[in-house]
Design a protein around this motif. Structure first.
Motif, PDB file in Angstrom:
ATOM      1  N   LEU A 138       0.871  -1.191   0.000  1.00  0.00           N
ATOM      2  CA  LEU A 138       0.000   0.000   0.000  1.00  0.00           C
ATOM      3  C   LEU A 138       0.901   1.232   0.000  1.00  0.00           C
ATOM      4  O   LEU A 138       1.682   1.438   0.919  1.00  0.00           O
ATOM      5  N   ARG A 139       0.818   2.021  -1.084  1.00  0.00           N
ATOM      6  CA  ARG A 139       1.716   3.178  -1.154  1.00  0.00           C
ATOM      7  C   ARG A 139       0.922   4.481  -1.132  1.00  0.00           C
ATOM      8  O   ARG A 139      -0.278   4.509  -1.457  1.00  0.00           O
ATOM      9  N   VAL A 140       1.622   5.544  -0.778  1.00  0.00           N
ATOM     10  CA  VAL A 140       0.979   6.857  -0.709  1.00  0.00           C
ATOM     11  C   VAL A 140       0.771   7.405  -2.120  1.00  0.00           C
ATOM     12  O   VAL A 140       1.652   7.307  -2.964  1.00  0.00           O
ATOM     13  N   ASP A 141      -0.409   7.927  -2.358  1.00  0.00           N
ATOM     14  CA  ASP A 141      -0.677   8.637  -3.611  1.00  0.00           C
ATOM     15  C   ASP A 141      -1.657   9.757  -3.277  1.00  0.00           C
ATOM     16  O   ASP A 141      -2.844   9.517  -3.067  1.00  0.00           O
ATOM     17  N   VAL A 142      -1.150  10.974  -3.197  1.00  0.00           N
ATOM     18  CA  VAL A 142      -2.034  12.056  -2.754  1.00  0.00           C
ATOM     19  C   VAL A 142      -2.949  12.551  -3.870  1.00  0.00           C
ATOM     20  O   VAL A 142      -3.936  13.216  -3.617  1.00  0.00           O
ATOM     21  N   ARG A 143      -2.596  12.230  -5.129  1.00  0.00           N
ATOM     22  CA  ARG A 143      -3.421  12.725  -6.239  1.00  0.00           C
ATOM     23  C   ARG A 143      -4.627  11.844  -6.515  1.00  0.00           C
ATOM     24  O   ARG A 143      -5.761  12.302  -6.587  1.00  0.00           O
ATOM     25  N   LYS A 144      -4.394  10.549  -6.719  1.00  0.00           N
ATOM     26  CA  LYS A 144      -5.491   9.652  -7.104  1.00  0.00           C
ATOM     27  C   LYS A 144      -5.456   8.403  -6.231  1.00  0.00           C
ATOM     28  O   LYS A 144      -5.242   7.293  -6.715  1.00  0.00           O
ATOM     29  N   PRO A 145      -5.656   8.558  -4.937  1.00  0.00           N
ATOM     30  CA  PRO A 145      -5.562   7.391  -4.060  1.00  0.00           C
ATOM     31  C   PRO A 145      -6.755   6.455  -4.279  1.00  0.00           C
ATOM     32  O   PRO A 145      -7.842   6.919  -4.600  1.00  0.00           O
ATOM     33  N   GLU A 146      -6.511   5.174  -4.112  1.00  0.00           N
ATOM     34  CA  GLU A 146      -7.619   4.209  -4.207  1.00  0.00           C
ATOM     35  C   GLU A 146      -8.368   4.116  -2.880  1.00  0.00           C
ATOM     36  O   GLU A 146      -9.466   3.572  -2.828  1.00  0.00           O
ATOM     37  N   GLY A 147      -7.761   4.615  -1.829  1.00  0.00           N
ATOM     38  CA  GLY A 147      -8.449   4.640  -0.541  1.00  0.00           C
ATOM     39  C   GLY A 147      -8.020   5.882   0.248  1.00  0.00           C
ATOM     40  O   GLY A 147      -6.912   6.378   0.067  1.00  0.00           O
ATOM     41  N   ILE A 148      -8.923   6.376   1.086  1.00  0.00           N
ATOM     42  CA  ILE A 148      -8.590   7.541   1.912  1.00  0.00           C
ATOM     43  C   ILE A 148      -8.802   7.168   3.371  1.00  0.00           C
ATOM     44  O   ILE A 148      -9.851   6.598   3.722  1.00  0.00           O
ATOM     45  N   ILE A 149      -7.814   7.456   4.192  1.00  0.00           N
ATOM     46  CA  ILE A 149      -7.969   7.249   5.632  1.00  0.00           C
ATOM     47  C   ILE A 149      -8.153   8.628   6.259  1.00  0.00           C
ATOM     48  O   ILE A 149      -7.320   9.510   6.063  1.00  0.00           O
ATOM     49  N   GLU A 150      -9.253   8.806   6.953  1.00  0.00           N
ATOM     50  CA  GLU A 150      -9.528  10.120   7.544  1.00  0.00           C
ATOM     51  C   GLU A 150      -9.309  10.076   9.052  1.00  0.00           C
ATOM     52  O   GLU A 150      -9.670   9.111   9.719  1.00  0.00           O
ATOM     53  N   VAL A 151      -8.699  11.151   9.551  1.00  0.00           N
ATOM     54  CA  VAL A 151      -8.471  11.284  10.987  1.00  0.00           C
ATOM     55  C   VAL A 151      -9.180  12.558  11.443  1.00  0.00           C
ATOM     56  O   VAL A 151      -9.008  13.613  10.833  1.00  0.00           O
ATOM     57  N   GLU A 152      -9.999  12.466  12.464  1.00  0.00           N
ATOM     58  CA  GLU A 152     -10.633  13.665  13.006  1.00  0.00           C
ATOM     59  C   GLU A 152     -10.337  13.730  14.495  1.00  0.00           C
ATOM     60  O   GLU A 152     -10.615  12.788  15.240  1.00  0.00           O
ATOM     61  N   ILE A 153      -9.748  14.842  14.911  1.00  0.00           N
ATOM     62  CA  ILE A 153      -9.460  15.025  16.334  1.00  0.00           C
ATOM     63  C   ILE A 153     -10.542  15.935  16.914  1.00  0.00           C
ATOM     64  O   ILE A 153     -10.597  17.124  16.612  1.00  0.00           O
ATOM     65  N   ARG A 154     -11.437  15.335  17.665  1.00  0.00           N
ATOM     66  CA  ARG A 154     -12.531  16.084  18.288  1.00  0.00           C
ATOM     67  C   ARG A 154     -12.466  15.830  19.787  1.00  0.00           C
ATOM     68  O   ARG A 154     -11.386  15.790  20.351  1.00  0.00           O
ATOM     69  N   GLU A 155     -13.626  15.547  20.429  1.00  0.00           N
ATOM     70  CA  GLU A 155     -13.572  15.238  21.869  1.00  0.00           C
ATOM     71  C   GLU A 155     -12.805  13.928  22.095  1.00  0.00           C
ATOM     72  O   GLU A 155     -12.268  13.684  23.165  1.00  0.00           O
ATOM     73  N   ARG A 156     -12.785  13.090  21.070  1.00  0.00           N
ATOM     74  CA  ARG A 156     -11.917  11.913  21.019  1.00  0.00           C
ATOM     75  C   ARG A 156     -11.273  11.904  19.629  1.00  0.00           C
ATOM     76  O   ARG A 156     -11.576  12.765  18.813  1.00  0.00           O
ATOM     77  N   ALA A 157     -10.438  10.925  19.370  1.00  0.00           N
ATOM     78  CA  ALA A 157      -9.891  10.823  18.014  1.00  0.00           C
ATOM     79  C   ALA A 157     -10.678   9.771  17.245  1.00  0.00           C
ATOM     80  O   ALA A 157     -11.009   8.712  17.801  1.00  0.00           O
ATOM     81  N   PHE A 158     -10.999  10.078  15.996  1.00  0.00           N
ATOM     82  CA  PHE A 158     -11.749   9.140  15.154  1.00  0.00           C
ATOM     83  C   PHE A 158     -10.947   8.867  13.894  1.00  0.00           C
ATOM     84  O   PHE A 158     -10.428   9.798  13.269  1.00  0.00           O
ATOM     85  N   VAL A 159     -10.836   7.596  13.551  1.00  0.00           N
ATOM     86  CA  VAL A 159     -10.058   7.218  12.371  1.00  0.00           C
ATOM     87  C   VAL A 159     -10.908   6.275  11.523  1.00  0.00           C
ATOM     88  O   VAL A 159     -11.430   5.283  12.033  1.00  0.00           O
ATOM     89  N   PHE A 160     -11.040   6.628  10.238  1.00  0.00           N
ATOM     90  CA  PHE A 160     -11.881   5.771   9.381  1.00  0.00           C
ATOM     91  C   PHE A 160     -11.422   5.803   7.933  1.00  0.00           C
ATOM     92  O   PHE A 160     -10.980   6.830   7.425  1.00  0.00           O
ATOM     93  N   GLY A 161     -11.492   4.651   7.295  1.00  0.00           N
ATOM     94  CA  GLY A 161     -11.252   4.561   5.850  1.00  0.00           C
ATOM     95  C   GLY A 161     -12.600   4.281   5.239  1.00  0.00           C
ATOM     96  O   GLY A 161     -13.596   4.170   5.937  1.00  0.00           O
ATOM     97  N   ASN A 162     -12.669   4.165   3.929  1.00  0.00           N
ATOM     98  CA  ASN A 162     -13.897   3.659   3.341  1.00  0.00           C
ATOM     99  C   ASN A 162     -15.159   4.448   3.706  1.00  0.00           C
ATOM    100  O   ASN A 162     -16.143   3.882   4.173  1.00  0.00           O
ATOM    101  N   THR A 163     -15.135   5.759   3.533  1.00  0.00           N
ATOM    102  CA  THR A 163     -16.345   6.555   3.712  1.00  0.00           C
ATOM    103  C   THR A 163     -17.297   6.267   2.554  1.00  0.00           C
ATOM    104  O   THR A 163     -16.888   6.264   1.405  1.00  0.00           O
ATOM    105  N   ARG A 164     -18.546   5.973   2.889  1.00  0.00           N
ATOM    106  CA  ARG A 164     -19.516   5.721   1.822  1.00  0.00           C
ATOM    107  C   ARG A 164     -20.310   6.983   1.545  1.00  0.00           C
ATOM    108  O   ARG A 164     -20.593   7.764   2.433  1.00  0.00           O
ATOM    109  N   GLN A 165     -20.675   7.097   0.299  1.00  0.00           N
ATOM    110  CA  GLN A 165     -21.503   8.222  -0.139  1.00  0.00           C
ATOM    111  C   GLN A 165     -22.887   8.118   0.508  1.00  0.00           C
ATOM    112  O   GLN A 165     -23.494   7.048   0.509  1.00  0.00           O
TER     113      GLN A 165
END
Ligand code: ATP
Ligand code: MG
Length: 395
Positions: A138-165
């Protein structure tokens, strides 16, 4: 441990002072879809969180995929607000992306809690490096990634890949009630779906002409209402017999006019039902010039007697697109079952193409249908598909 989903609200974020109204509805609708599953919904600062027992995941995902008002949703990991925990969660997400077939990825990070000591750039770099190192292939590709891992730092930390429309649109219940004229065809369920996607609460009416139309045709419409109801937290369908009305039209109206006059009777009757049910409009599935009864002249005839607005969301949409939508929402397979709908046996060989509304009104009123319509309304049968999740599972 319960499973956690994060929901990203869609258009309702643009609603300014009215936003809490939309948010409450969204929450209420999702709760109705998940009643009895043990799921809990919580909202903080523009995000909705859905907690559910692991065994209710399939049901939760089905509900989220049918909910109007969200831009996207994802199953998410919740962790400590430390860089180590965030990185460990990102690596797990990376493994999952790889297992799902992705070979490239990027990290997106949002730091809502500014007390977290690392900025979003640092989170992206450190988590990205770790994932690339720990997940071979699995390599980094910031332009056309096949997957995105999102990190949100709020009251806790949330980490998720595979966001569905999400389904976008607005929460059902935010735009008043409309009464849908639902036939067994392809178009009207899609018309109802489109108005529901703009927040309208639906009820539906089907005109049944037994024995000219069979019980199977009636059942088909009930099944369509059930599928539509999976997007609207249930749907009440009124079945009204129009056999006597059809008989009177066949006897008394010029043959070429039959279909248009029957449509006028349906509109007339539907308007009366709508007023009783406090619906603010009628909804129907016409697409301009698709068939003889849908020329602009005949549409004018059909609507010449009623006062409520008639919304026709498919009016400018061609059949291919309507069909594709019907397939996507799950009504197509039911709609094409071979049972005749109300008008097939009654359709004249040479229908009028450009009816004059004055003439239509004259013919209509000469038939004296008032009593028959009243009777039809009195004997209407109501079938409520309810909001329950069993409805998703049935074919
Ligand atoms: P559909 O695919 O929705 O049946 P259609 O292309 O067959 O539409 P028409 O038969 O001209 O078109 O009907 C136009 C609209 O009138 C339908 O989309 C529906 O909203 C309404 N309608 C037709 N028949 C009935 C019926 N038996 N009961 C309730 N509404 C009906
Ligand atoms: Mg039809």
């Amino acid at each position: 441990m319960s499973s956690l989903y994060l929901l990203k609200p869609g258009e309702l974020t643009l609603k300014g002072g009215n936003r809490p109204f939309f948010e409450r509805l969204l929450q209420k609708n999702l709760a109705a879809m998940l009643k009895g599953s043990g799921a809990q919904i919580r909202m903080t600062r523009g995000r909705f969180y859905l907690h559910c027992p692991p065994e209710a995941e399939a049901q939760a995902e089905e509900a989220l995929s049918r909910l109007f008002g969200i831009a996207g949703w994802a199953k998410t990991r919740e962790c400590e607000k430390t860089m180590e925990a965030v990185i460990a969660a990102a690596v797990e997400e990376g493994k999952q992306l790889y297992a799902g077939g992705a070979r490239s990825f990027k990290i997106e990070a949002k730091r809502t809690d500014k007390s977290f000591p690392h900025d979003s750039y640092t989170i992206r770099c450190q988590a990205g490096e770790a994932v690339a190192r720990e997940v071979p292939g699995l390599r980094v590709d910031v332009r056309k990634p096949e997957g995105i891992i999102e990190v949100e730092i709020r009251e806790r930390a949330f980490v998720f890949g595979n966001t569905r429309q999400g389904r976008q649109g607005l929460p059902v219940g935010s735009a008043g009630k409309g009464l849908l004229l639902l036939s067994g065809g392809i178009d009207s369920p899609v018309a109802g779906y489109m108005m529901a996607s703009r927040g309208m609460t639906l009820e539906a009416v089907y005109f049944h002409a037994f024995p000219y139309t069979s019980d199977e045709a009636r059942q088909k419409t009930i099944d369509l209402a059930r599928v539509l109801g999976t997007y609207t937290q249930g749907l009440k369908l009124f079945v009204i017999s129009c056999t006597a009305i059809q008989g009177r039209i066949k006897e008394g109206a010029p043959e070429a006019w039959r279909t248009v006059i029957l449509r006028m009777a349906m509109m007339d009757c539907a308007e009366k039902l709508a007023l009783k049910r406090r619906a603010r409009c009628l909804i129907s599935g016409e697409s301009l010039s698709q068939v003889a009864s849908q020329t602009i002249e005949n549409i004018s005839c059909t609507q010449s007697l009623i006062n409520l607005p008639v919304l026709q969301p498919l009016i400018g949409i061609n059949k291919e697109r309507i069909t594709a939508l019907a397939e996507e929402i799950g009504t197509y397979k039911i709609s094409i079952l071979p049972y005749e709908d109300c008008c097939v046996l009654f359709t004249p060989p040479h229908p009028i193409i450009r009816g004059d509304p004055q003439e239509a009104k004259r013919i209509y009123l000469s038939l004296d249908l008032e009593e028959l319509i009243k009777e039809g309304l009195e004997k209407a049968e109501m079938i409520d598909s309810g909001a329950t999740s069993e409805n998703y599972r049935r074919p």
